[in-house]
Design an enzyme around this catalytic site. Structure first.
Site, PDB file in Angstrom:
ATOM      1  N   ASP A  59      23.746 -50.960  14.119  1.00  0.00           N
ATOM      2  CA  ASP A  59      24.550 -50.881  12.896  1.00  0.00           C
ATOM      3  C   ASP A  59      25.752 -51.799  13.091  1.00  0.00           C
ATOM      4  O   ASP A  59      26.682 -51.475  13.831  1.00  0.00           O
ATOM      5  CB  ASP A  59      24.970 -49.423  12.688  1.00  0.00           C
ATOM      6  CG  ASP A  59      26.001 -49.249  11.583  1.00  0.00           C
ATOM      7  OD1 ASP A  59      26.489 -50.265  11.039  1.00  0.00           O
ATOM      8  OD2 ASP A  59      26.342 -48.088  11.281  1.00  0.00           O
ATOM      9  N   LYS A 107      32.151 -55.502   3.908  1.00  0.00           N
ATOM     10  CA  LYS A 107      33.016 -55.375   5.088  1.00  0.00           C
ATOM     11  C   LYS A 107      33.251 -56.725   5.761  1.00  0.00           C
ATOM     12  O   LYS A 107      33.916 -56.824   6.779  1.00  0.00           O
ATOM     13  CB  LYS A 107      32.406 -54.382   6.074  1.00  0.00           C
ATOM     14  CG  LYS A 107      32.361 -52.955   5.488  1.00  0.00           C
ATOM     15  CD  LYS A 107      32.149 -51.941   6.544  1.00  0.00           C
ATOM     16  CE  LYS A 107      31.696 -50.605   5.975  1.00  0.00           C
ATOM     17  NZ  LYS A 107      32.811 -49.706   5.675  1.00  0.00           N
ATOM     18  N   GLN A 111      30.704 -52.619  11.258  1.00  0.00           N
ATOM     19  CA  GLN A 111      32.091 -52.882  11.682  1.00  0.00           C
ATOM     20  C   GLN A 111      32.189 -54.072  12.634  1.00  0.00           C
ATOM     21  O   GLN A 111      33.265 -54.364  13.140  1.00  0.00           O
ATOM     22  CB  GLN A 111      32.666 -51.640  12.385  1.00  0.00           C
ATOM     23  CG  GLN A 111      32.835 -50.446  11.479  1.00  0.00           C
ATOM     24  CD  GLN A 111      33.853 -50.685  10.374  1.00  0.00           C
ATOM     25  OE1 GLN A 111      34.715 -51.568  10.475  1.00  0.00           O
ATOM     26  NE2 GLN A 111      33.751 -49.920   9.305  1.00  0.00           N
ATOM     27  N   HIS A 124      28.458 -43.375  12.439  1.00  0.00           N
ATOM     28  CA  HIS A 124      28.813 -43.097  11.042  1.00  0.00           C
ATOM     29  C   HIS A 124      27.678 -42.262  10.442  1.00  0.00           C
ATOM     30  O   HIS A 124      26.526 -42.358  10.887  1.00  0.00           O
ATOM     31  CB  HIS A 124      28.903 -44.453  10.330  1.00  0.00           C
ATOM     32  CG  HIS A 124      29.382 -44.428   8.923  1.00  0.00           C
ATOM     33  ND1 HIS A 124      28.571 -44.076   7.867  1.00  0.00           N
ATOM     34  CD2 HIS A 124      30.578 -44.752   8.372  1.00  0.00           C
ATOM     35  CE1 HIS A 124      29.249 -44.184   6.734  1.00  0.00           C
ATOM     36  NE2 HIS A 124      30.469 -44.593   7.014  1.00  0.00           N
ATOM     37  N   CYS A 126      33.714 -40.471   7.633  1.00  0.00           N
ATOM     38  CA  CYS A 126      32.241 -40.357   7.623  1.00  0.00           C
ATOM     39  C   CYS A 126      31.685 -40.264   9.035  1.00  0.00           C
ATOM     40  O   CYS A 126      30.659 -40.873   9.352  1.00  0.00           O
ATOM     41  CB  CYS A 126      31.594 -41.524   6.882  1.00  0.00           C
ATOM     42  SG  CYS A 126      31.964 -41.533   5.144  1.00  0.00           S
TER      43      CYS A 126
HETATM   44  N1  PLP Z   1      28.162 -47.821   9.554  1.00  0.00           N
HETATM   45  C1  PLP Z   1      29.452 -47.965   9.860  1.00  0.00           C
HETATM   46  C2  PLP Z   1      29.849 -48.112  11.304  1.00  0.00           C
HETATM   47  C3  PLP Z   1      30.410 -47.996   8.848  1.00  0.00           C
HETATM   48  O1  PLP Z   1      31.702 -48.139   9.165  1.00  0.00           O
HETATM   49  C4  PLP Z   1      29.989 -47.874   7.498  1.00  0.00           C
HETATM   50  C5  PLP Z   1      30.982 -47.852   6.408  1.00  0.00           C
HETATM   51  O2  PLP Z   1      32.086 -47.388   6.554  1.00  0.00           O
HETATM   52  C6  PLP Z   1      28.635 -47.743   7.238  1.00  0.00           C
HETATM   53  C7  PLP Z   1      27.738 -47.712   8.286  1.00  0.00           C
HETATM   54  C8  PLP Z   1      28.107 -47.624   5.841  1.00  0.00           C
HETATM   55  O3  PLP Z   1      28.311 -48.792   5.145  1.00  0.00           O
HETATM   56  P1  PLP Z   1      27.999 -48.884   3.576  1.00  0.00           P
HETATM   57  O4  PLP Z   1      28.725 -47.721   2.949  1.00  0.00           O
HETATM   58  O5  PLP Z   1      28.536 -50.190   3.165  1.00  0.00           O
HETATM   59  O6  PLP Z   1      26.525 -48.768   3.402  1.00  0.00           O
END
Ligand code: PLP
Length: 411
Positions: free
Chosen positions: A203, A229, A206, A126, A368
């Site tokens: 990270d 999430k 998900q 992401h 993203c």
């Molecule tokens: N990493 C992953 C794999 C994501 O799916 C997301 C959000 O869609 C993020 C990071 C970023 O999360 P946040 O916008 O809650 O900081």
């Protein structure tokens, strides 16, 4: 295994928004990878916080401040046990995954990175796990290395082994891809990175709603996720770090709470976790996040995941059987409840809007993950992502809704 109808019915009634309508149609919420809906107990926890224990924490000696401080620190303990961290001090509250990664990129970058060093990420990240590292590379003269994916959406582990070397300072990798659903083999990746002398950030944005995460068993150095999430409120998240790392790293932001002693000549910093929590923290959010984690743990993450996996299999098979010119992106053997797809030349936004007019909430676009889209040769795609409150009936309604869109767009 799918949840029994009476259990699913009771579960759904905990989430009032699921009974909402889109115009005259029943809402079908398949956008859980973007954000999950909140159970009543989480929403009530937020009100309870403001009604019953709202006071700034850590600094006050009065009753309300003590209550709020205890609630916030209990939330930290809950998050620590959720991730099986060795100590609550290893849990830092952030605004979410994005802020956690920026914190680490700054702090780790300041302390441990020199020109010529390398940061290793993957092709399925992401933007939140790409851009902060690019910014660090630019600031410090580092090189960003990218582990490619295979055509089925799994990570190319031979390439990972070849890319990790004595210049690698940190591997930053997603636990579960938000587009492909791929569950990455973290234990194996951590072993490879540690053998090369690199630290590992995972990270988990998900992952945490679908997998039981044990940071000690995974042996990760850092792990992050966003509350929203995993059925919690927006605006808060977690950065886990091994205590020996957090003790060694410099603070990210300066301000109240993160200090030990301040004078105009010199400031010394507080201990972990406070060193990384400048300013008034979101103690209402942390308490509501803890409630969400309690709710999910009481229900059972494995039980939730078994239901979601069954839905994913059912939806994949039904779509493959019934939708012509379907392309599904992400067919890794280890996959979580995300189904990204395109149908023929239909534009994902057009299809998304047509589905919306029938009550279905799906995400369309690049999710993203523009570099991943480039790898797949796409501008964007549609994504259905499931949570434990989704049902087989919703998928049964989804297939005809998809079919209905086809002739409309052909013409
Ligand atoms: N990493 C992953 C794999 C994501 O799916 C997301 C959000 O869609 C993020 C990071 C970023 O999360 P946040 O916008 O809650 O900081």
């Amino acid at each position: 295994m799918e949840l029994k109808p009476d259990i699913l019915h009771a579960l759904r009634s905990d989430f009032p928004i699921l009974a909402e309508k889109v115009g005259s149609k029943a809402l079908v919420y398949f956008d859980n990878a973007a954000t999950t809906q909140k159970p009543r107990c989480v929403v009530e926890k937020i009100s309870e916080g403001y009604y019953r224990f709202n006071a700034n924490i850590h600094r006050g000696v009065h009753h309300l401040s003590r209550l709020a401080t205890e609630a916030h620190e209990a939330a930290r303990r809950r998050a620590a046990s959720f991730l099986n961290a060795a100590r609550p001090e290893e849990i830092i509250f952030t605004r979410g995954t994005t802020e956690a990664i920026n914190l680490l990129a700054f702090s780790f970058g300041e302390a441990y990175c020199r020109p010529g060093d390398e940061i290793v990420i993957t092709e399925m990240e992401h933007h939140a796990n790409i851009v902060p590292w690019q910014m660090l590379c630019e600031r410090k003269g580092l090189t960003l290395r990218v582990i490619p994916i295979r055509d089925d959406g799994s990570l190319n582990l031979e390439a990972a082994a070849a890319l990790l070397n004595e210049r690698s300072r940190l591997l930053a990798v997603t636990h579960v891809s938000n587009v492909l659903g791929t569950i990455n083999p973290i234990v194996e990746l951590v072993r490879m990175a540690h053998d090369a002398g690199a630290a590992v950030l995972v990270d988990g944005a998900q992952a945490v709603a679908h997998l039981t995460v044990d940071v000690q068993a995974l042996d990760v150095d850092f792990y992050t996720f966003s509350s929203h999430k995993v059925y919690g409120p927006t605006g808060i998240g977690i950065l886990y770090g091994k205590a020996q790392w957090l003790d060694a790293l410099p603070p990210y932001q300066g301000g109240g709470e993160m200090i030990s002693k301040v004078s105009f000549e010199q400031t010394t910093y507080n201990e972990i976790p406070f060193k990384f929590e400048a300013g008034t923290p979101d103690y209402i959010g942390s308490t509501a996040l803890a409630e969400a984690l309690r709710y999910l743990q009481d229900f059972g993450i494995k039980r939730a995941a078994a239901h979601e996996d069954a839905l994913l299999r059912y939806a994949t098979e039904a779509m493959e059987a019934e939708i012509p010119n379907l392309r599904i992106f992400g067919k890794a053997p280890q996959k979580s409840a995300v189904l990204s797809f395109l149908i023929g030349k239909l534009h994902p936004y057009d299809l998304g809007m047509l589905l919306d007019s029938q009550g279905f909430a799906l995400r369309s676009g690049h999710h993203c993950a523009q570099p991943l889209m480039q790898r797949l040769g796409l501008e964007g795609c549609l994504r259905a992502s499931f949570a434990f409150y989704n049902s087989r009936e919703e998928i049964d309604q989804f297939i005809p809704a998809l079919k209905k869109a086809l002739p409309l767009l052909d013409g």
